[in-house]
Design an enzyme around this catalytic site. Structure first.
Site, PDB file in Angstrom:
ATOM      1  N   HIS A 307       0.426   3.708   0.812  1.00  0.00           N
ATOM      2  CA  HIS A 307      -0.369   3.856   2.025  1.00  0.00           C
ATOM      3  C   HIS A 307      -0.512   5.332   2.337  1.00  0.00           C
ATOM      4  CE1 HIS A 307      -1.808   3.285   6.117  1.00  0.00           C
ATOM      5  NE2 HIS A 307      -2.137   2.078   5.708  1.00  0.00           N
ATOM      6  N   ASP A 365      -1.273  -5.775   2.952  1.00  0.00           N
ATOM      7  CA  ASP A 365      -2.144  -6.590   2.102  1.00  0.00           C
ATOM      8  C   ASP A 365      -1.400  -7.269   0.966  1.00  0.00           C
ATOM      9  OD1 ASP A 365      -4.439  -6.159   3.508  1.00  0.00           O
ATOM     10  OD2 ASP A 365      -4.783  -4.232   2.551  1.00  0.00           O
TER      11      ASP A 365
HETATM   12  N1  CMC Z   1       0.174   2.187  -7.776  1.00  0.00           N
HETATM   13  C1  CMC Z   1       0.540   3.203  -8.567  1.00  0.00           C
HETATM   14  N2  CMC Z   1       0.509   4.504  -8.199  1.00  0.00           N
HETATM   15  C2  CMC Z   1       0.103   4.769  -6.965  1.00  0.00           C
HETATM   16  C3  CMC Z   1      -0.272   3.746  -6.063  1.00  0.00           C
HETATM   17  C4  CMC Z   1      -0.223   2.421  -6.504  1.00  0.00           C
HETATM   18  N3  CMC Z   1      -0.589   1.423  -5.691  1.00  0.00           N
HETATM   19  N4  CMC Z   1      -0.643   4.311  -4.891  1.00  0.00           N
HETATM   20  C5  CMC Z   1      -0.493   5.618  -5.043  1.00  0.00           C
HETATM   21  N5  CMC Z   1      -0.046   5.911  -6.288  1.00  0.00           N
HETATM   22  C6  CMC Z   1       0.280   7.228  -6.809  1.00  0.00           C
HETATM   23  C7  CMC Z   1      -1.010   8.040  -7.050  1.00  0.00           C
HETATM   24  O1  CMC Z   1      -1.490   7.846  -8.367  1.00  0.00           O
HETATM   25  C8  CMC Z   1      -0.543   9.446  -6.799  1.00  0.00           C
HETATM   26  O2  CMC Z   1       0.136   9.903  -7.942  1.00  0.00           O
HETATM   27  P1  CMC Z   1       0.162  11.496  -8.316  1.00  0.00           P
HETATM   28  O3  CMC Z   1       0.876  12.168  -7.181  1.00  0.00           O
HETATM   29  O4  CMC Z   1       0.933  11.547  -9.595  1.00  0.00           O
HETATM   30  O5  CMC Z   1      -1.268  11.907  -8.442  1.00  0.00           O
HETATM   31  C9  CMC Z   1       0.500   9.289  -5.682  1.00  0.00           C
HETATM   32  O6  CMC Z   1       0.991   7.948  -5.793  1.00  0.00           O
HETATM   33  C10 CMC Z   1      -0.086   9.493  -4.276  1.00  0.00           C
HETATM   34  O7  CMC Z   1      -1.153   8.575  -4.118  1.00  0.00           O
HETATM   35  P2  CMC Z   1      -2.559   8.924  -3.492  1.00  0.00           P
HETATM   36  O8  CMC Z   1      -3.582   8.005  -4.079  1.00  0.00           O
HETATM   37  O9  CMC Z   1      -2.813  10.388  -3.589  1.00  0.00           O
HETATM   38  O10 CMC Z   1      -2.269   8.537  -2.004  1.00  0.00           O
HETATM   39  P3  CMC Z   1      -3.354   8.262  -0.922  1.00  0.00           P
HETATM   40  O11 CMC Z   1      -2.684   8.460   0.379  1.00  0.00           O
HETATM   41  O12 CMC Z   1      -4.583   9.056  -1.188  1.00  0.00           O
HETATM   42  O13 CMC Z   1      -3.750   6.729  -1.171  1.00  0.00           O
HETATM   43  C11 CMC Z   1      -3.816   4.381  -1.104  1.00  0.00           C
HETATM   44  C12 CMC Z   1      -3.249   5.661  -0.479  1.00  0.00           C
HETATM   45  C13 CMC Z   1      -3.502   3.193  -0.189  1.00  0.00           C
HETATM   46  C14 CMC Z   1      -5.353   4.499  -1.224  1.00  0.00           C
HETATM   47  C15 CMC Z   1      -3.178   4.182  -2.492  1.00  0.00           C
HETATM   48  O14 CMC Z   1      -1.770   4.088  -2.366  1.00  0.00           O
HETATM   49  C16 CMC Z   1      -3.737   2.942  -3.204  1.00  0.00           C
HETATM   50  O15 CMC Z   1      -4.803   3.029  -3.819  1.00  0.00           O
HETATM   51  N6  CMC Z   1      -3.017   1.777  -3.122  1.00  0.00           N
HETATM   52  C17 CMC Z   1      -3.481   0.547  -3.701  1.00  0.00           C
HETATM   53  C18 CMC Z   1      -4.585  -0.047  -2.830  1.00  0.00           C
HETATM   54  C19 CMC Z   1      -4.029  -0.655  -1.545  1.00  0.00           C
HETATM   55  O16 CMC Z   1      -3.076  -1.423  -1.562  1.00  0.00           O
HETATM   56  N7  CMC Z   1      -4.702  -0.337  -0.426  1.00  0.00           N
HETATM   57  C20 CMC Z   1      -4.391  -0.939   0.866  1.00  0.00           C
HETATM   58  C21 CMC Z   1      -3.948   0.046   1.877  1.00  0.00           C
HETATM   59  S1  CMC Z   1      -3.253  -0.792   3.315  1.00  0.00           S
HETATM   60  C22 CMC Z   1      -4.576  -1.551   4.063  1.00  0.00           C
HETATM   61  C23 CMC Z   1      -5.411  -0.622   4.846  1.00  0.00           C
HETATM   62  O17 CMC Z   1      -4.889   0.017   5.778  1.00  0.00           O
HETATM   63  O18 CMC Z   1      -6.632  -0.564   4.568  1.00  0.00           O
END
Ligand code: CMC
Length: 431
Positions: A307, A365
């Protein structure tokens, strides 16, 4: 809000001071509204990682503590003591209703549960296999073509009626979307039922026999709605605010929010999560998928994990996990294949160094998909349920923005990286 403290920025030897503002709780912000005028520079923050885009008194999240407050009340207490309509009243008006206020609020919402009969014909324009979110974007946007008496955003009465219409009609429209996809007749709302029970009636009832909602399942649905009702300045809420900042009508703004919510990184995650569990299929394959999610060359991410704000745990996930147990017990599904798989995946991921180090925990989720599936809600409609729940959050935030005297049209700037000024060569002379 105090402005005694300042932050200084030194650029080319010239120091400029900027006020530091404090909210009730949470990080202070540096007020950089005069930055461009004073320094001829912009800030650069794609993804709004360090930018507070507005002042708000609705929802507070402390991502490190795993805390979520609606109008100051912890989500755990609201989930335990309040129903969804009370939560809607709270989010919109700032205080929990007393009994009289609640009765009046409920009556007003129930007065608006039906949709214009002509709107029912709007559905026929869609393919029956259309994604529900595509239908919702269209039909909710179309409300502005039906309710002309609530489009004047400068009229508080119009704003209130539009808000009530949206809260009241979203369940009807979401259920109609489902019925249309099934080829079943639309069910009119039943105002003797509570908000969530009525939604289940419109979803699962038929004109052939009376539908008796199961109270455990109704409570689970109500909890899903409470947990998803608002979440501060997330992508879809910011979309609603940005759309509304131009003066667009509330129905159009909420349709824009629905479009944004559809994405798999946001509201589409519950659908994506369930599809992922189906794809993994068996506990023996969990390791393989965890490995893939850690591979930089693989775009696969563990859906339902991570998240932007919660870096400890998602308090909504904890409550949803509880509800998941209640629903599966009620339905005698404790051996549900996907639930067992989800628990195994959760355990392995929580112990994995990569997930621990990056503070990736299950989000709401991860469980809400399993609960919705158990309730009989089809997977493609999961995000539609999220949209139904979040409508109140979008409305409350939209209302707050319209009433803010400092409100301006949202207009981000950019760091231009394109071509420097150049001269057009006529087509015939181009190489
Ligand atoms: N599986 C594997 N690696 C992950 C995941 C995951 N679900 N989420 C983040 N990472 C890794 C990402 O690759 C990155 O790695 P690095 O630092 O080596 O580049 C690191 O963790 C930080 O992630 P980020 O994508 O930069 O973090 P963010 O804050 O931009 O993204 C997120 C948050 C929710 C978009 C992301 O965690 C994600 O895509 N999760 C899966 C989709 C999901 O479950 N979304 C629902 C969010 S809750 C409902 C809502 O509020 O809408």
């Amino acid at each position: 809000m105090t402005t005694q403290r300042t932050a200084s920025l030194t650029l080319d030897g010239k120091t400029t001071e900027f006020p530091v503002l404090s909210g009730t709780i949470g990080p202070e912000v540096i007020d950089i509204r005069t930055l461009y005028g004073k320094t001829n520079t912009f800030t650069f923050d794609p993804g709004f990682m360090s930018t507070a885009a507005c002042k708000s008194s609705i929802t507070y999240i402390d991502g490190d503590k795993g805390e979520l407050l609606y109008r100051g009340y912890p989500i755990e207490q609201l989930a335990e003591h309040c129903n969804f309509l009370e939560t809607c009243y709270l989010l919109k008006n700032g205080e929990l209703p007393n009994q009289d206020q609640y009765d009046d609020w409920e009556k007003r919402v129930k007065n608006h549960t039906m949709v214009h009969e002509q709107l029912t014909r709007f559905f026929q324009g869609f393919r029956r296999d259309a994604h529900p979110m595509a239908v919702l974007v269209g039909v909710v946007g179309a409300l502005s073509a039906f309710y002309h008496d609530s489009l004047d955003i400068n009229n508080p009465q119009h704003r209130l009626v539009a808000a009530i219409r949206l809260i009241a009609k979203l369940p009807t429209i979401v259920a109609m979307t489902y019925k249309y996809s099934m080829g079943e007749p639309f069910m009119y709302p039943r105002n003797n039922l509570d908000y969530s029970a009525n939604f289940m009636h419109m979803m699962f009832g038929t004109p052939c026999e009376e539908y008796k909602p199961n109270p455990v399942l109704v409570k689970a649905l109500d909890r899903i709605l409470i947990l998803h009702a608002d979440h501060e300045q997330n992508a879809s809420t910011s979309t609603v605010r940005l759309s509304g900042s131009s003066g667009a009508n509330p129905f159009a703004c909420i349709a824009a929010g629905i479009a944004c919510l559809w994405g798999p990184a946001h509201g589409g995650a519950n659908e994506a999560c369930l599809k992922m569990l189906e794809e993994i299929g068996d506990v023996s394959r969990v390791g393989e998928y965890i490995k893939r999610s850690k591979d930089k060359n693989d775009s696969f991410k563990l859906m339902g994990f991570g998240h932007r704000v919660y870096k400890n745990f998602d308090p909504r996930a904890k409550l949803m996990r509880e509800t998941c147990h209640d629903v599966l017990n009620e339905l005698g599904l404790h051996d549900d294949r996907l639930f067992k798989l989800a628990l195994a995946l959760e355990k392995i991921a929580l112990e994995d160094e990569y997930f621990v180090e990056k503070k990736l925990y299950p989000n709401v989720d991860f469980y809400s998909g399993i609960v919705q599936r158990a309730l009989g809600i089809p997977v493609p409609l999961f995000t539609g349920i999220f949209a139904l729940a979040r409508t109140i959050g979008w409305i409350a935030q939209w209302h707050e923005m319209i009433g803010d005297p400092e409100q301006k049209i949202g207009r981000p700037r950019q760091l231009y990286t394109g071509a420097a000024p150049r001269t057009v060569t006529p087509l015939a002379k181009r190489p």
